[in-house]
Design an enzyme around this catalytic site. Structure first.
Site, short mmCIF file in Angstrom:
data_model
loop_
_atom_site.label_atom_id
_atom_site.label_comp_id
_atom_site.label_asym_id
_atom_site.label_seq_id
_atom_site.Cartn_x
_atom_site.Cartn_y
_atom_site.Cartn_z
N GLU A 102 80.53 2.43 -2.87
CA GLU A 102 80.21 2.81 -1.71
C GLU A 102 81.59 1.89 -0.50
O GLU A 102 81.51 1.09 -0.37
CB GLU A 102 78.52 3.18 -1.33
CG GLU A 102 78.16 3.71 -1.82
CD GLU A 102 76.25 3.01 -1.80
OE1 GLU A 102 76.35 2.52 -0.29
OE2 GLU A 102 75.54 4.29 -2.79
N ASP B 226 70.52 -0.25 8.44
CA ASP B 226 70.80 -1.45 8.59
C ASP B 226 69.83 -2.74 9.22
O ASP B 226 69.62 -3.08 10.45
CB ASP B 226 72.44 -1.81 8.16
CG ASP B 226 72.75 -0.35 7.07
OD1 ASP B 226 73.85 0.84 7.90
OD2 ASP B 226 72.73 -1.07 6.42
#
Ligand SMILES: O=P(O)(O)OC[C@@H](O)[C@@H](O)c1c[nH]c2ccccc12
Length: 269
Positions: free
Chosen positions: A49, A60
């Site tokens: 990724e 995040d």
């Protein structure tokens, strides 16, 4: 055949789970990202990724937030820069399937009509947009399908009745999020995680990957055999952070890359 499909077919043949690392492209710089991608392949990654650093990474945790900030310190990192890293790694012999991982805003800034032809010609096989709501994904899904790019959905344990709808439109594989909240290493996962994975697997013939919080070999093994893919981001990004003094010193870069290789080897053995 899309490289992601090929890779999962190989893994199923070998009855193996694929290690899917996430990195922030540009942390610490674009050239080192190419070297890290090649190192991840050597260490046994199944695909990778490539995260487009973003100024407002809502989903995040602190490790990836710091990584995004470091990447953006040297100036804006565009989706085009990330695509260039994939093309460069490919030109240097990397055979990994690439998944571009980006929040929706950079996609809109670049323009859908521009991104998809670029992804196709750059041999990038998948796209993950964590903040693209299913209700607004019509146009993106149509463009992805038109250019043969897998638009990989995220499914969370709380998705419940939405699981069927999300999974029915999935392409490439289904990314199951192991826990609620933001990315980051965890000591335990959502209580109903096994039942959740069974539900998703029963809802699709597509490969199923798990991510969020996986940081050590014990956790990796826990999901091996249960899932086709295992995503690790924060724990790897943390290793990159620790290796920065070596990675940013031309005389010690190979030592830094070796630290990353050794971490991955121990994680997935
Ligand atoms: O960092 P973790 O806990 O190992 O989880 C993977 C995650 O980093 C990666 O897939 C990812 C990075 N940013 C995201 C935002 C949303 C969902 C997933 C992600």
């Amino acid at each position: 055949m899309n490289r992601i499909d090929q890779k999962f077919a190989e893994l199923r043949e070998k009855k193996q789970s694929g290690f899917i690392p996430f990195i922030s492209v540009g942390d610490p710089d674009l050239r080192t990202s190419v070297d890290i991608v090649k190192t991840l392949e050597e260490a046994g990654a199944a695909m990778v990724e490539l995260g487009v650093p973003y100024s407002d990474p809502l989903a995040d945790g602190p490790v990836i937030q710091r990584s995004s900030l470091r990447a953006l310190q040297g100036g804006r990192i565009s989706i085009l820069d990330c695509i260039q890293v994939a093309k460069q790694a490919r030109s240097e012999g990397c055979e990994l399937p690439f998944i571009l991982f980006t929040y929706f805003n950079p996609v809109l800034q670049t323009g859908l009509e521009r991104i998809f032809p670029l992804l196709q010609e750059s041999d990038i096989s998948g796209l993950i947009i964590p903040d693209l709501p299913m209700e607004e994904d019509e146009e993106v899904r149509a463009m992805a399908a038109q250019y043969g790019i897998h638009l990989i959905p995220l499914v969370a344990p709380t998705s419940k009745e939405r699981v069927q709808r999300i999974v029915s439109r999935a392409s490439g594989f289904v990314y199951c999020v192991s826990s609620l909240g933001v990315t980051g290493t965890r000591t335990e996962f959502h209580t109903g995680i096994d039942e959740f994975l069974s539900t998703v697997k029963a809802s699709t013939d597509l490969p199923v990957a798990i991510g969020f919080g996986i940081s050590n070999n014990e956790q990796f093994k826990r999901f091996s055999g249960v899932c086709d893919g295992i995503v690790v981001g924060s724990a790897l990004v943390r290793q990159i952070e620790e290796a920065l003094p070596q990675l940013t010193d031309p005389n010690a870069k190979s030592e830094g890359l070796l630290q990353i290789r050794n971490f991955v080897k121990a994680l997935i053995e």
